[in-house]
Design an enzyme around this catalytic site. Structure first.
Site, PDB file in Angstrom:
ATOM      1  N   LYS A   1     -30.177  21.449 -27.192  1.00 53.01           N
ATOM      2  CA  LYS A   1     -30.403  20.056 -26.864  1.00 53.01           C
ATOM      3  C   LYS A   1     -31.964  19.658 -26.654  1.00 53.01           C
ATOM      4  O   LYS A   1     -32.183  18.602 -26.992  1.00 53.01           O
ATOM      5  CB  LYS A   1     -29.865  19.962 -25.306  1.00 53.01           C
ATOM      6  CG  LYS A   1     -28.178  20.206 -25.342  1.00 53.01           C
ATOM      7  CD  LYS A   1     -27.670  19.832 -23.721  1.00 53.01           C
ATOM      8  CE  LYS A   1     -28.218  20.887 -22.844  1.00 53.01           C
ATOM      9  NZ  LYS A   1     -27.637  22.097 -22.898  1.00 53.01           N
TER      10      LYS A   1
ATOM     11  N   ARG B   1     -24.069  17.055 -15.506  1.00 53.55           N
ATOM     12  CA  ARG B   1     -23.450  18.312 -15.718  1.00 53.55           C
ATOM     13  C   ARG B   1     -22.270  18.207 -15.025  1.00 53.55           C
ATOM     14  O   ARG B   1     -21.390  19.199 -15.380  1.00 53.55           O
ATOM     15  CB  ARG B   1     -24.329  19.246 -15.385  1.00 53.55           C
ATOM     16  CG  ARG B   1     -25.210  19.995 -16.432  1.00 53.55           C
ATOM     17  CD  ARG B   1     -25.517  21.544 -16.069  1.00 53.55           C
ATOM     18  NE  ARG B   1     -26.220  22.185 -16.812  1.00 53.55           N
ATOM     19  CZ  ARG B   1     -27.197  22.284 -17.080  1.00 53.55           C
ATOM     20  NH1 ARG B   1     -28.199  21.201 -17.266  1.00 53.55           N
ATOM     21  NH2 ARG B   1     -27.917  23.516 -17.665  1.00 53.55           N
TER      22      ARG B   1
ATOM     23  N   ARG C   1     -34.722  32.868 -27.339  1.00 56.90           N
ATOM     24  CA  ARG C   1     -35.557  31.810 -26.676  1.00 56.90           C
ATOM     25  C   ARG C   1     -36.799  32.355 -26.193  1.00 56.90           C
ATOM     26  O   ARG C   1     -36.818  33.057 -25.070  1.00 56.90           O
ATOM     27  CB  ARG C   1     -35.006  30.929 -25.536  1.00 56.90           C
ATOM     28  CG  ARG C   1     -35.356  29.701 -25.442  1.00 56.90           C
ATOM     29  CD  ARG C   1     -34.393  28.669 -25.047  1.00 56.90           C
ATOM     30  NE  ARG C   1     -33.599  29.012 -23.918  1.00 56.90           N
ATOM     31  CZ  ARG C   1     -32.469  28.286 -23.429  1.00 56.90           C
ATOM     32  NH1 ARG C   1     -32.266  27.114 -24.237  1.00 56.90           N
ATOM     33  NH2 ARG C   1     -31.678  28.642 -22.487  1.00 56.90           N
TER      34      ARG C   1
ATOM     35  N   ARG D   1     -37.365  32.759 -20.614  1.00 53.57           N
ATOM     36  CA  ARG D   1     -36.905  32.392 -19.018  1.00 53.57           C
ATOM     37  C   ARG D   1     -36.158  33.336 -18.434  1.00 53.57           C
ATOM     38  O   ARG D   1     -35.599  34.364 -18.935  1.00 53.57           O
ATOM     39  CB  ARG D   1     -35.992  31.146 -19.393  1.00 53.57           C
ATOM     40  CG  ARG D   1     -36.700  29.865 -19.708  1.00 53.57           C
ATOM     41  CD  ARG D   1     -35.692  28.655 -20.187  1.00 53.57           C
ATOM     42  NE  ARG D   1     -34.422  28.454 -19.309  1.00 53.57           N
ATOM     43  CZ  ARG D   1     -33.614  27.677 -19.646  1.00 53.57           C
ATOM     44  NH1 ARG D   1     -33.791  26.600 -20.560  1.00 53.57           N
ATOM     45  NH2 ARG D   1     -32.696  27.553 -18.834  1.00 53.57           N
TER      46      ARG D   1
ATOM     47  N   ARG E   1     -23.650  31.133 -17.032  1.00 50.56           N
ATOM     48  CA  ARG E   1     -24.223  29.524 -17.566  1.00 50.56           C
ATOM     49  C   ARG E   1     -23.047  29.057 -18.356  1.00 50.56           C
ATOM     50  O   ARG E   1     -22.515  27.927 -18.256  1.00 50.56           O
ATOM     51  CB  ARG E   1     -25.376  29.479 -17.779  1.00 50.56           C
ATOM     52  CG  ARG E   1     -26.624  29.795 -16.566  1.00 50.56           C
ATOM     53  CD  ARG E   1     -27.837  29.955 -17.446  1.00 50.56           C
ATOM     54  NE  ARG E   1     -28.331  28.997 -18.215  1.00 50.56           N
ATOM     55  CZ  ARG E   1     -29.336  29.324 -19.272  1.00 50.56           C
ATOM     56  NH1 ARG E   1     -29.940  30.752 -19.401  1.00 50.56           N
ATOM     57  NH2 ARG E   1     -29.653  28.370 -19.910  1.00 50.56           N
TER      58      ARG E   1
HETATM   59  P1  AMP Z   1     -31.286  24.075 -18.446  1.00 45.06           P
HETATM   60  O1  AMP Z   1     -32.931  24.325 -18.623  1.00 45.06           O
HETATM   61  O2  AMP Z   1     -30.741  22.787 -18.691  1.00 45.06           O
HETATM   62  O3  AMP Z   1     -30.568  25.214 -18.857  1.00 45.06           O
HETATM   63  O4  AMP Z   1     -31.203  24.130 -16.738  1.00 45.06           O
HETATM   64  C1  AMP Z   1     -31.567  25.260 -15.960  1.00 45.06           C
HETATM   65  C2  AMP Z   1     -31.069  25.261 -14.740  1.00 45.06           C
HETATM   66  O5  AMP Z   1     -31.507  24.238 -13.895  1.00 45.06           O
HETATM   67  C3  AMP Z   1     -29.585  25.263 -14.800  1.00 45.06           C
HETATM   68  O6  AMP Z   1     -28.654  26.691 -15.055  1.00 45.06           O
HETATM   69  C4  AMP Z   1     -29.013  24.918 -13.183  1.00 45.06           C
HETATM   70  O7  AMP Z   1     -29.347  25.904 -12.306  1.00 45.06           O
HETATM   71  C5  AMP Z   1     -30.141  23.637 -13.083  1.00 45.06           C
HETATM   72  N1  AMP Z   1     -29.820  22.509 -13.464  1.00 45.06           N
HETATM   73  C6  AMP Z   1     -30.288  21.937 -14.459  1.00 45.06           C
HETATM   74  N2  AMP Z   1     -29.787  20.491 -14.695  1.00 45.06           N
HETATM   75  C7  AMP Z   1     -28.821  20.594 -13.955  1.00 45.06           C
HETATM   76  C8  AMP Z   1     -27.723  19.665 -13.528  1.00 45.06           C
HETATM   77  N3  AMP Z   1     -27.745  18.382 -13.984  1.00 45.06           N
HETATM   78  N4  AMP Z   1     -27.280  19.890 -12.382  1.00 45.06           N
HETATM   79  C9  AMP Z   1     -27.442  20.906 -11.775  1.00 45.06           C
HETATM   80  N5  AMP Z   1     -28.224  22.002 -11.971  1.00 45.06           N
HETATM   81  C10 AMP Z   1     -28.984  21.719 -12.863  1.00 45.06           C
END
Ligand code: AMP
Length: 279
Positions: free
Chosen positions: A59, A136, A170, A214, A225
């Site tokens: 994404k 989400r 990553r 990360r 996740r």
């Molecule tokens: P990502 O980089 O999109 O994988 O997000 C990293 C982490 O941020 C996720 O595993 C969640 O803990 C938090 N996070 C990101 N976006 C959201 C969202 N829309 N709702 C809830 N938690 C989020």
């Protein structure tokens, strides 16, 4: 937090412009947006698009490329969470715990972070957005729907067996923030499925010694996740499918194969030249 809760409740219940997402509307830069978008809304302002997809699907990569192409900000809620987590702000410790377990942050916190980002962008004159990682949950989708018009939702898809490897591969340059991936994916097609090759996205030599992963890209956390994504994504997809805004896009391979096809699916083929040179 009480005020925020009230804002969220009223946004959902009354569909009022209680939050600040709508502050970003302004004149359109490129009137030739895809027929797949909600044209009435998009005709008067920059695009307001959403990227859905599993962790590791890409994404960030494609949202960021489209953001450069269309001149709209790429807003990844995961980045907002990581910024807050690395700051000395009051939420930092709480967020670190949640993220490192692969759980989702509460809707209240994520909306607070996103609203702040949109407000700051609005003040800088930003217009339109490509959201990545939001919404989400169905509730987040409903709240967003209550405060602004989303034109198009791109649902990126990739075979499940590749996602874990992509997340584990990553890497980020700790100095420039560049995103790379050391995973080298070569899967022979079987049962009617085509071969899938995704070359690694290697860093330039000046970043090579500064790569970090990360903290939530470890195998158990990625699996959690992915589990949570599968549990919550269906209602969000259905929500946008019913509105006729969902564009399903199965990635056929790495960036060189996928990017031109994505542009084609978005009726943006004419924009290809500039970015394919950079691929
Ligand atoms: P990502 O980089 O999109 O994988 O997000 C990293 C982490 O941020 C996720 O595993 C969640 O803990 C938090 N996070 C990101 N976006 C959201 C969202 N829309 N709702 C809830 N938690 C989020």
């Amino acid at each position: 937090m009480a005020v925020l809760n009230r804002l969220i409740r009223s946004a959902v219940a009354a569909r009022s412009p209680a939050l600040t997402f709508s502050s970003l509307s302004s004149s359109i830069k490129d009137p030739s947006f895809p027929a797949t978008t909600g044209r009435t809304a998009a005709a008067e302002r920059n695009v307001q698009w959403v990227f859905l997809g599993c962790p590791g699907v890409g994404k960030g990569t494609y949202a960021s490329r489209l953001s450069s192409l269309l001149g709209v900000p790429h807003i990844a809620t995961g980045d907002l969470v990581r910024e807050e987590l690395n700051s000395s702000g009051p939420l930092s410790k709480q967020l670190a715990e949640i993220v490192n377990q692969g759980k989702l942050v509460s809707d209240e916190i994520i909306i607070k972070l996103l609203s702040k980002r949109l407000e700051e962008g609005g003040a800088r004159g930003e217009s339109g957005f490509i959201l990545d990682g939001f919404p989400r949950t169905l509730r987040q989708a409903e709240i967003l729907d209550g405060v602004t018009e989303i034109d198009l939702v791109i649902n990126l898809k990739l075979r499940e067996d590749v996602l874990l490897e992509k997340c584990l591969g990553r890497r980020i340059c700790s100095q420039c923030g560049g995103n790379f991936n050391i995973a080298n994916i070569n899967i022979k097609g079987e049962n009617g499925r085509p071969d899938l090759s995704m070359a690694p996205l290697l860093p330039p030599s000046h970043c090579a010694s500064k790569l970090i992963a990360r903290s939530d890209d470890t195998e158990p956390v990625v699996k959690e996740r992915l589990r949570i994504y599968h549990e919550l994504s269906q209602p969000v997809e259905d929500f946008y499918r019913k509105q006729g805004k969902l564009l399903e896009f199965e990635l056929p391979g790495g960036i060189p194969e996928s990017w031109p096809k994505l542009l084609h699916a978005l009726n943006l083929d004419d924009h290809d030249d500039k970015q394919s040179a950079a691929a």
